[in-house]
Write an enzyme that holds these catalytic residues in place. Structure first.
Site, PDB file in Angstrom:
ATOM      1  N   ILE A   1      29.342 -18.837  -7.863  1.00 33.08           N
ATOM      2  CA  ILE A   1      28.286 -19.269  -6.950  1.00 33.08           C
ATOM      3  C   ILE A   1      27.214 -20.006  -7.754  1.00 33.08           C
ATOM      4  O   ILE A   1      26.689 -19.480  -8.739  1.00 33.08           O
ATOM      5  CB  ILE A   1      27.645 -18.060  -6.231  1.00 33.08           C
TER       6      ILE A   1
ATOM      7  N   TYR B   1      30.425   1.217  -1.406  1.00 30.63           N
ATOM      8  CA  TYR B   1      29.705  -0.064  -1.368  1.00 30.63           C
ATOM      9  C   TYR B   1      30.089  -0.890  -2.597  1.00 30.63           C
ATOM     10  O   TYR B   1      29.920  -0.436  -3.725  1.00 30.63           O
ATOM     11  CB  TYR B   1      28.199   0.199  -1.332  1.00 30.63           C
TER      12      TYR B   1
ATOM     13  N   GLY C   1      22.560 -14.484  -7.094  1.00 32.03           N
ATOM     14  CA  GLY C   1      23.942 -14.962  -7.006  1.00 32.03           C
ATOM     15  C   GLY C   1      24.918 -13.852  -6.710  1.00 32.03           C
ATOM     16  O   GLY C   1      25.637 -13.872  -5.705  1.00 32.03           O
TER      17      GLY C   1
ATOM     18  N   ASN D   1      28.776  -3.338  -4.112  1.00 29.81           N
ATOM     19  CA  ASN D   1      27.735  -3.635  -5.106  1.00 29.81           C
ATOM     20  C   ASN D   1      27.353  -2.409  -5.933  1.00 29.81           C
ATOM     21  O   ASN D   1      26.552  -2.529  -6.862  1.00 29.81           O
ATOM     22  CB  ASN D   1      26.501  -4.243  -4.451  1.00 29.81           C
ATOM     23  N   TYR D   2      27.905  -1.248  -5.593  1.00 34.01           N
ATOM     24  CA  TYR D   2      27.816  -0.081  -6.471  1.00 34.01           C
ATOM     25  C   TYR D   2      29.212   0.156  -7.058  1.00 34.01           C
ATOM     26  O   TYR D   2      29.848   1.171  -6.797  1.00 34.01           O
ATOM     27  CB  TYR D   2      27.362   1.165  -5.713  1.00 34.01           C
TER      28      TYR D   2
ATOM     29  N   GLY E   1      22.695 -11.707 -12.644  1.00 30.89           N
ATOM     30  CA  GLY E   1      21.568 -10.792 -12.819  1.00 30.89           C
ATOM     31  C   GLY E   1      21.854  -9.612 -13.732  1.00 30.89           C
ATOM     32  O   GLY E   1      20.950  -9.001 -14.268  1.00 30.89           O
ATOM     33  N   GLY E   2      23.130  -9.259 -13.881  1.00 30.97           N
ATOM     34  CA  GLY E   2      23.496  -8.188 -14.816  1.00 30.97           C
ATOM     35  C   GLY E   2      23.284  -6.785 -14.301  1.00 30.97           C
ATOM     36  O   GLY E   2      23.348  -5.827 -15.062  1.00 30.97           O
TER      37      GLY E   2
END
Length: 524
Positions: free
Chosen positions: A231, A462, A172, A464-465, A100-101
């Site tokens: 994935i 986190y 993903g 994802n950050y 997704g970038g």
């Protein structure tokens, strides 16, 4: 072309030879040939820049000074992903993977630690199969969160999935880090609702849950992206949603008592009815008679129920906000997705199929987890810091509910019981590299200021950050001790288990990036 021309004796493989040898290898390892004009992009190709920029969210990683991939491949079939891994390994060329970038430090499409590298962009692998009878869906990695929501809602208005609030995220990578959203207090994270997966491992094999085993299946659900394999798709468990949900946004400025209201929110947000999620978006604005700069706190909420029950819950638990019936909008779950994502009330759900990020900025982000309410005096100091910056943004996300009932070790995502809320810090700017250091300095000062009021030993973050300030791997040469500096912040006690899984499934560290999970040194 004769084999002798593949190498330049003194310089090693030339740029052309890397591309040619890759394609030759690729065609020999995939039963489906790849149409070069539609799926293979070199810097000389007129579409190269548009493909590279297509899903990238943080513009800092698209500036000319940032390294670019040797070429981009957009697989059209899973065998293309297998062939890409096999051939990158054979050519000993570094590989990055993008679904997704949205990764905050550009790790999916930029390598700052080694070159040359290639980019495998999964955006063409985006099929979604929803099985309402089975309460599940198979979702390919390149599909966006918004597409997943839309396809579920097409089949049923009483099913949903608890993942991200930003609809252009690639599913993903999103799930590999946890995947939280406005139903997390009711149903937990996206990773808590994954029941199977298919991935390409370091040997180019496609593995499902039984084939990969429970340790690897555990690791990919929250251990961060691109450490263990690629994935291909997730099998997700659908969750029930009511036919009618309620949303609201109530904004309070400092002049309207924002500090005291936020103090109360801190004490109740994680204890509210599990059906109620109220996040707080904090930014600066010009308001009042003199149009002076102030801080605003916007309470942005989803309630899994009707407005009448919501008002009763709020009156009992959080009357300080002063919520009224006219603040509340009853809607469907899919329309609530659009609302939380910032779309206008007239936007049709089909916009979710566009999959494009509406948030493209130069930005730097950080994160924290909070276990005890931050005192009012500290909030007042925080407001002063925010007023110093051009475009600061903070988002406070409440925990509690289901998040407190799932064990820290159930998945690699460890920030569960005892966490009141998570803070995301952002500073945004538009003028590229110009004055970037000013914004970096500001957010680092803010982060230092907040240290006494957030989780400690370790200070959580986190995954994802992604935040490269916390530490970075070097080219193929990261010690476990060095990686523990950021690994313990993202994963706490789960980091060691992730390292053990990595050591078993990818001992030579083929899948790597600036903050990938390192393997333990190979014993001689």
């Amino acid at each position: 072309m004769a084999a002798a021309s593949f190498y330049s004796p003194r310089k090693g493989p030339t740029q052309t030879s890397i591309q040619e040898r890759f394609i030759q290898c690729f065609n020999g390892n995939s039963p489906f040939s790849i149409p070069l004009s539609a799926a293979f992009f070199t810097p000389n190709n007129p579409s190269f820049s548009s493909v590279l920029q297509s899903t990238a969210q943080n513009l800092r990683y698209l500036v000319p000074s940032m390294p670019k991939p040797e070429f981009i491949i957009t697989p059209l079939h899973e065998s293309h992903v297998q062939a890409a891994v096999i051939c990158a390994k054979w050519l000993n060329i570094h590989l990055r993977v993008r679904s997704g970038g949205h990764d905050y430090e550009g790790l999916s499409f930029v390598s700052q630690i080694e070159s040359p590298f290639i980019l495998v962009d999964l955006s063409k692998l985006r099929s979604i199969y929803v099985d309402i009878q089975g309460n599940s869906a198979w979702v390919e990695a390149g599909a966006t969160v918004g597409e997943v929501y839309f396809r579920i809602a097409q089949k049923s208005n009483v099913h949903g999935f608890p993942a991200g609030l930003c609809t252009s995220l690639g599913i993903g990578g999103h799930i590999t880090g946890g995947a939280y959203g406005s139903m997390m207090r009711k149903y937990g994270l996206g990773v808590d609702n994954v029941i199977d997966a298919r991935m390409v491992d370091v040997n180019g094999r496609v593995l499902d849950r039984p084939a990969m085993g429970e340790d690897l299946f555990w690791a990919i659900r929250g251990g961060g992206g691109a450490s263990f394999g690629i994935i291909l798709e997730w099998k997700i468990k659908l969750v029930p949603v009511p036919a009618t949900v309620t949303v609201f946004t109530v904004t309070k400025s400092l002049e309207q008592g924002a500090t005291k209201i936020l103090s109360k929110w801190q004490t109740v947000a994680d204890k509210l009815d599990d059906d109620l999620f109220i996040r707080v978006i904090i930014q600066t604005a010009n308001a009042g008679k003199n149009n002076a700069k102030t801080v605003t706190t916007s309470y942005n909420a989803l309630f899994l129920g009707d407005a009448e029950r919501l008002l009763r819950v709020m009156q009992q638990s959080f009357p300080e906000l002063g919520l009224t019936r006219k603040d509340c909008t009853e809607t469907t779950w899919i329309k609530s997705v659009l609302y939380i994502a910032g779309y206008s009330s007239t936007t049709p759900p089909e916009v979710l199929l566009q999959g494009k990020s509406t948030f493209k900025n130069y930005f730097k982000a950080k994160s924290d987890f909070v276990n005890e309410a931050i005192p009012e005096t500290a909030l007042e100091g925080l407001w002063k810091k925010l007023l110093e910056e051009d475009s600061p943004l903070m988002i406070w996300n409440p925990y509690g509910g289901m998040m407190a009932r799932i064990s820290d070790s159930e998945t690699p995502f460890p920030h569960r019981q005892g966490t009141k809320f998570k803070i995301q810090y952002l500073t945004l700017w538009q003028d590229g590299d110009n004055n970037a250091s000013k914004h970096f300095d500001w957010i680092r000062r803010l982060y230092n200021y907040m240290a006494p009021y957030v989780s400690m030993f370790p200070r959580g973050a986190y995954v994802n950050y992604r935040d490269l300030d916390l530490g970075m791997n070097t080219n193929m040469n990261t010690s476990f001790i060095e990686a523990s500096l950021w690994g313990s912040r993202y994963f706490k006690d789960n980091f060691m288990r992730l390292v053990k899984v990595k050591t078993r499934v990818d001992p030579n560290n083929f899948f790597r990036h600036e903050q990938s999970i390192p393997p333990l040194p190979v014993q001689a």
